[in-house]
Design a protein around this motif. Structure first.
Motif, PDB file in Angstrom:
ATOM      1  N   ASP A 147      -7.270  -3.909  -1.837  1.00  0.00           N
ATOM      2  CA  ASP A 147      -5.970  -3.568  -1.268  1.00  0.00           C
ATOM      3  C   ASP A 147      -5.773  -2.069  -1.470  1.00  0.00           C
ATOM      4  OD1 ASP A 147      -3.215  -3.588  -0.524  1.00  0.00           O
ATOM      5  OD2 ASP A 147      -2.889  -5.521  -1.490  1.00  0.00           O
ATOM      6  N   SER A 148      -5.003  -1.419  -0.622  1.00  0.00           N
ATOM      7  CA  SER A 148      -4.663  -0.033  -0.924  1.00  0.00           C
ATOM      8  C   SER A 148      -3.385   0.046  -1.767  1.00  0.00           C
ATOM      9  CB  SER A 148      -4.530   0.796   0.359  1.00  0.00           C
ATOM     10  OG  SER A 148      -3.460   0.352   1.135  1.00  0.00           O
ATOM     11  N   HIS A 149      -2.775  -1.110  -2.012  1.00  0.00           N
ATOM     12  CA  HIS A 149      -1.554  -1.179  -2.840  1.00  0.00           C
ATOM     13  C   HIS A 149      -1.743  -2.245  -3.914  1.00  0.00           C
ATOM     14  CE1 HIS A 149      -0.621  -0.599   1.519  1.00  0.00           C
ATOM     15  NE2 HIS A 149      -0.044   0.497   1.062  1.00  0.00           N
ATOM     16  N   ASP A 238      -6.608  -7.751   1.290  1.00  0.00           N
ATOM     17  CA  ASP A 238      -5.616  -7.163   2.192  1.00  0.00           C
ATOM     18  C   ASP A 238      -6.372  -6.201   3.109  1.00  0.00           C
ATOM     19  OD1 ASP A 238      -3.664  -5.409   3.274  1.00  0.00           O
ATOM     20  OD2 ASP A 238      -2.342  -5.655   1.541  1.00  0.00           O
ATOM     21  N   ASP A 240      -5.579  -3.727   4.663  1.00  0.00           N
ATOM     22  CA  ASP A 240      -5.296  -2.290   4.546  1.00  0.00           C
ATOM     23  C   ASP A 240      -6.168  -1.623   3.481  1.00  0.00           C
ATOM     24  OD1 ASP A 240      -3.966  -2.413   1.999  1.00  0.00           O
ATOM     25  OD2 ASP A 240      -2.030  -2.753   2.956  1.00  0.00           O
ATOM     26  N   THR A 252       1.152  -1.929   6.549  1.00  0.00           N
ATOM     27  CA  THR A 252       1.420  -0.668   5.839  1.00  0.00           C
ATOM     28  C   THR A 252       0.108   0.098   5.690  1.00  0.00           C
ATOM     29  OG1 THR A 252       1.334  -2.061   3.836  1.00  0.00           O
ATOM     30  CG2 THR A 252       3.492  -1.314   4.535  1.00  0.00           C
TER      31      THR A 252
HETATM   32 MN    MN Z   1      -1.762  -3.333   1.079  1.00  0.00          MN
END
Ligand code: MN
Ligand code: MN
Length: 315
Positions: A147-149, A238, A240, A252
């Motif tokens: 995930d990037s988050h 995710d 992203d 996002t």
């Molecule tokens: Mn994310």
């Protein structure tokens, strides 16, 4: 025993037929299945763009391109696995807690039957009911999150349940073993310099994209494997995590991410871990020109099936 596998693409072309995942039979016959692809068409947890409710449909549509054999893993998925497309779990659009109950209730019987679910999101808020269902059967789990988050924020707009908060809630509820869990790929601007340290304080190993670039993918894969070890693990992907150049159709997006190819390398690196469930989330078809993000997600799900086939072949 009935064995479920995709329709034969030498008999009927891949663009034909009802769009189940990989042209698998749509059934809820868990007795004769090793793995089940399940849609969770929910996007009420999204904080920016909306539209992940159409993610499962988009992923299933592009999955018709996929073939039976994974040469990178040297595995014929359906030589080892009977796989079904279970359909979608029921959700209540606009009502997150009612949907959480319904998603958990939908997934629990799959775990109880010893079948591994591959959940197609849906925004990332669905990870919480997924983990509730998995932990109810398997106990607290290790998590590998691409995930990037980190999705460990406390609340958005005063609300505890969003796609930015599921993993904090999962730790609070005792669903995860943070000391066995790892989050990979964090990048982009954040709200506060302490955001990532919060996740670390919860016990996660958090590996930002910058660190992966410095250390190298192979080293990070070893780090994931050491961290998880022999624990039962949930893998959450995710889209992203991947750069928006390769995965624009997401809620996002964050630039400076990984290529599709690198994402495959990461997932392939999880072979022989004890995977009890997995998901690929945050596909937004309305923002997905040429269906490239749905194609990526379908291929990630194919890599998950390959991992489960490797487990089965080895066990
Ligand atoms: Mn994310
Ligand atoms: Mn996420």
């Amino acid at each position: 025993m009935t064995r479920y596998e995709p329709a034969d693409s030498f008999e009927t072309p891949r663009f034909s037929g009802v769009r189940t995942f990989m042209r698998l039979p749509n059934t809820q016959d868990l007795e004769n299945a090793d793995a089940a692809v399940v849609g969770a068409p929910f996007d009420t947890g999204a904080t920016f763009r909306a539209g992940a409710r159409f993610g499962p449909e988009g992923i299933r549509s592009m999955s018709h391109l996929l073939r039976r054999y994974n040469p990178s893993q040297e595995i014929g998925i359906f030589d080892h696995l009977s796989v079904i497309d279970y359909g979608d779990v029921p959700v209540v659009p606009g009502y997150i807690e009612a949907s959480y109950e319904s998603i958990q209730k939908g997934l629990e019987p799959i775990h109880r039957a010893g079948v591994v679910p591959i959940v197609l999101g849906g925004d990332h808020s669905i990870a919480l009911p997924e983990l509730r269902a998995a932990a109810a059967v398997h106990g607290p789990l290790a998590l590998v999150q691409f995930d990037s988050h980190p999705d460990t924020w406390d609340a958005y707009f005063g609300q505890k349940h969003t796609h930015g908060t599921p993993f904090r809630r999962a730790v609070e509820e005792g669903l995860l073993r943070p000391e066995r869990s790892i989050q990979v790929g964090m990048r982009g601007s954040i709200y506060d310099e302490r955001d990532w340290d919060d996740a670390r304080a919860m016990g996660f190993d958090l590996v930002p994209t910058d660190a992966v670039r410095k250390i190298g993918i192979e080293e990070i894969i070893s780090r994931i494997r050491e961290r998880v070890d022999d624990a039962k693990v949930y893998v959450s992907f995710d889209v992203d995590f991947v750069d928006p150049a390769f995965a624009p159709g997401t809620g996002t997006p964050e630039i400076g991410g990984f290529t599709s190819r690198e994402a495959q390398e990461f997932v392939r690196g999880l072979a022989e871990l004890n995977i009890v469930g997995c998901d690929v989330v945050e596909v937004y078809p309305a923002y997905d020109p040429a269906q490239v993000t749905a194609l990526l997600a379908a291929n990630i799900a194919h890599e998950f099936l390959s991992l489960i086939a490797i487990q089965k072949a080895g066990g």
